[in-house]
Design a protein around this motif. Structure first.
Motif, PDB file in Angstrom:
ATOM      1  N   ARG A 181       0.532  -1.061  -0.032  1.00 35.02           N
ATOM      2  CA  ARG A 181       0.130  -0.050  -0.044  1.00 35.02           C
ATOM      3  C   ARG A 181       0.851   1.371   0.066  1.00 35.02           C
ATOM      4  NH1 ARG A 181      -3.883  -1.205   4.799  1.00 35.02           N
ATOM      5  NH2 ARG A 181      -1.848  -2.086   5.713  1.00 35.02           N
ATOM      6  N   GLY A 239      -3.030  -1.217  -2.690  1.00 35.22           N
ATOM      7  CA  GLY A 239      -3.940  -0.168  -3.358  1.00 35.22           C
ATOM      8  C   GLY A 239      -4.370  -0.480  -4.670  1.00 35.22           C
ATOM      9  N   ARG A 240      -5.395   0.210  -5.367  1.00 30.38           N
ATOM     10  CA  ARG A 240      -5.717   0.287  -6.733  1.00 30.38           C
ATOM     11  C   ARG A 240      -4.698   0.429  -7.696  1.00 30.38           C
ATOM     12  NH1 ARG A 240     -11.233   3.364  -7.979  1.00 30.38           N
ATOM     13  NH2 ARG A 240     -12.410   1.389  -8.464  1.00 30.38           N
ATOM     14  N   GLN A 241      -3.761   1.235  -7.347  1.00 34.02           N
ATOM     15  CA  GLN A 241      -2.554   1.663  -8.038  1.00 34.02           C
ATOM     16  C   GLN A 241      -1.598   0.327  -8.305  1.00 34.02           C
ATOM     17  OE1 GLN A 241      -3.122   2.707  -5.192  1.00 34.02           O
ATOM     18  NE2 GLN A 241      -1.107   3.253  -3.991  1.00 34.02           N
ATOM     19  N   HIS A 242      -1.773  -0.454  -7.348  1.00 33.53           N
ATOM     20  CA  HIS A 242      -0.822  -1.707  -7.579  1.00 33.53           C
ATOM     21  C   HIS A 242      -1.687  -2.858  -8.233  1.00 33.53           C
ATOM     22  CE1 HIS A 242       0.373   0.439  -3.663  1.00 33.53           C
ATOM     23  NE2 HIS A 242       1.384   0.234  -4.553  1.00 33.53           N
ATOM     24  N   ALA A 243      -2.781  -2.619  -8.639  1.00 31.70           N
ATOM     25  CA  ALA A 243      -3.475  -3.800  -9.407  1.00 31.70           C
ATOM     26  C   ALA A 243      -2.830  -4.499 -10.513  1.00 31.70           C
ATOM     27  CB  ALA A 243      -4.708  -3.720  -9.651  1.00 31.70           C
ATOM     28  N   ALA A 280      -7.676  -5.687   0.362  1.00 31.37           N
ATOM     29  CA  ALA A 280      -7.348  -4.206   0.458  1.00 31.37           C
ATOM     30  C   ALA A 280      -6.888  -3.771   1.815  1.00 31.37           C
ATOM     31  CB  ALA A 280      -8.920  -3.512   0.367  1.00 31.37           C
TER      32      ALA A 280
END
Length: 130
Positions: free
Chosen positions: A38, A71-75, A96
């Protein structure tokens, strides 16, 4: 083992620190790994992520649980890792937040121990298909 990664993470750092972590897992006593991304910024391209995942997968035993807190940016980064690990028989799951990841890892460890007590090699784990 809970591994929280902070700051900018370059491919050379992933290689070196990942190698140290895998050496530690190989010595025994670690039954699952949770990576918390994260607060990490990664600079890896898709090829570098795939190479990293291949190295990790080649050194972990099949059925070893690996959780990712992201986090979303690591998907994109994590999905690439998960796909490679899952193909090699590693059990993976994204989260999450850290508490569900820890609970999941503990559950996977309990399944493995129960299977060992029952004399089965395969605890019939679910491998997430990313």
């Amino acid at each position: 083992m809970y591994v929280r990664i902070f700051g900018v993470n370059r491919p050379d750092l992933s290689r070196d620190r990942g190698g140290m972590l895998l050496d530690r897992v190989a010595r025994g006593g670690i039954n699952a790994v949770i990576f918390d991304y994260r607060r990490m910024v990664y600079t890896h391209d898709t090829f570098q992520i795939g190479t990293l995942a291949g190295r990790v997968a080649s050194r972990l035993p099949a059925g070893f649980p690996v959780a990712y807190v992201l986090g979303r940016q690591h998907a994109g980064f994590v999905v690439t890792l998960m796909r490679t690990l899952t193909r090699k028989g590693i059990i993976t799951e994204p989260f999450a937040s850290h508490r569900p990841a820890i609970a999941w890892a503990n559950h996977q460890i309990a399944l493995t121990r129960a299977a060992a007590i029952a004399g089965r090699d395969d605890p019939a784990p679910h491998a997430r298909s990313a």
